[in-house]
Design an enzyme around this catalytic site. Sequence first.
Site, PDB file in Angstrom:
ATOM      1  N   ASP A 106       0.828  -1.198   0.000  1.00 17.40           N
ATOM      2  CA  ASP A 106       0.000   0.000   0.000  1.00 17.40           C
ATOM      3  C   ASP A 106       0.867   1.254   0.000  1.00 17.40           C
ATOM      4  O   ASP A 106       1.483   1.587   1.012  1.00 17.40           O
ATOM      5  CB  ASP A 106      -0.893  -0.043   1.252  1.00 17.40           C
ATOM      6  CG  ASP A 106      -1.812   1.147   1.379  1.00 17.40           C
ATOM      7  OD1 ASP A 106      -1.948   1.920   0.417  1.00 17.40           O
ATOM      8  OD2 ASP A 106      -2.406   1.297   2.464  1.00 17.40           O
ATOM      9  N   ASP A 121      -1.716   5.883  -5.245  1.00 18.72           N
ATOM     10  CA  ASP A 121      -2.090   5.046  -4.107  1.00 18.72           C
ATOM     11  C   ASP A 121      -2.506   3.656  -4.567  1.00 18.72           C
ATOM     12  O   ASP A 121      -3.620   3.458  -5.052  1.00 18.72           O
ATOM     13  CB  ASP A 121      -3.228   5.715  -3.336  1.00 18.72           C
ATOM     14  CG  ASP A 121      -3.655   4.924  -2.106  1.00 18.72           C
ATOM     15  OD1 ASP A 121      -2.948   3.950  -1.754  1.00 18.72           O
ATOM     16  OD2 ASP A 121      -4.672   5.273  -1.495  1.00 18.72           O
TER      17      ASP A 121
END
Length: 386
Positions: A87, A276
């Site tokens: 992430d 992201d």
Amino acid sequence: MSLLELKRPAMYPPGKGPSFQAAYARAARRYGFEPGKYAGYAKRNNVVVKVKSKDDKATEHEVPAHTEYVVPVTIGTPGVTLNLDFDTGSSDLWVWSSELAGEGKRESKAHAIYDPSKSSTAKKTEGTWNISYGDGSSASGNVYTDNVTVAGITIKGQAVELAKNLSSSFLSDGGNDGLLGLAWPAINTVQPQPVATPVENMMKQKLVDPQVFTVKLGHGDEASFYSFGFIDKTVTSQPISYASVDNSQGFWQVPSTSWTINGEEQNREGNTTILDTGTTLCLVDDSVVEAIYQAIEGARYDNSQGGWKYPSNAQIPTVTFAVGDTQFTVNEKDFGFGDAGNGFTFGGIQSRGDNPFDIFGDVFLKSVYVVFDQGETRVGLAQRED
């Protein structure tokens, strides 16, 4: 060369990812945005809810928000391999652990578990951690250090955050055994002092040269990978264009001051975006969303389902977004995001609500090869040709 292939959790059918509602709800949970005109999910009274408009009071609670990709990481001596969600929007390395209590202990049978008592290189620290999201979900626990192996690179003394308490939304997420954050160390949640992320420790321990990690996210069942300390120039023949990163908020945040639709450029003075991998959709401001779907015959915003949809046989416009000074095209393969019923498809580009920056998630990132250059505080993107 250190390459690490990504895979999808078995909980998804082949070639499938999370539902549209789950993907949108997860973004709202992560960033806690309120709706503009078209954000289908938002934080309300510390709960993520589905909304019809900014003034809608008749709300429904979110659907479970599962992740899409997981990566094998080995922790300890002897090592145990856990499937973690990589992430670039967070900075904690936390895992399902032997310290889980209550319901978490029961649910742990479906997950790989890290047990520090079984590792000869594990050491307990004084640190604690606590991650909370906009819907009230949370994860917390203790911190150990241990050897962590990522893509064949062994990081010694890496801080590993052990989950002792997990809220229900984490317990229902059966797709991973934890999370490995690749954002900047400033947003790490360990107290009393933040700890170094795996990439930061790779740099400190001189395990990677150049000081980069890269990602290629595949379309459908296509192979995906992360690499560490290596730029794979076989992914695309297109040049890598670099943009400076503003890491003051802990994100991989870059300028995105223009976009195009069918070749017509639109300016967005002062606009920024973050890259992201932990967000599935591409979220931009309402004016851009409107312009894109107005260019698709029959497209409309679906109040009841919380997102823009269009006829599945409609012609899709060519859309590009700038990162730095370069425009990158969103691959038509990724423009659609799931069945909206009655011959319609959800769009993968949706509203960011009142969030102050765009969020370029997987819908955008699948179209490019990305070099996250932590050593030089920049990102490089190259348009993929497939």
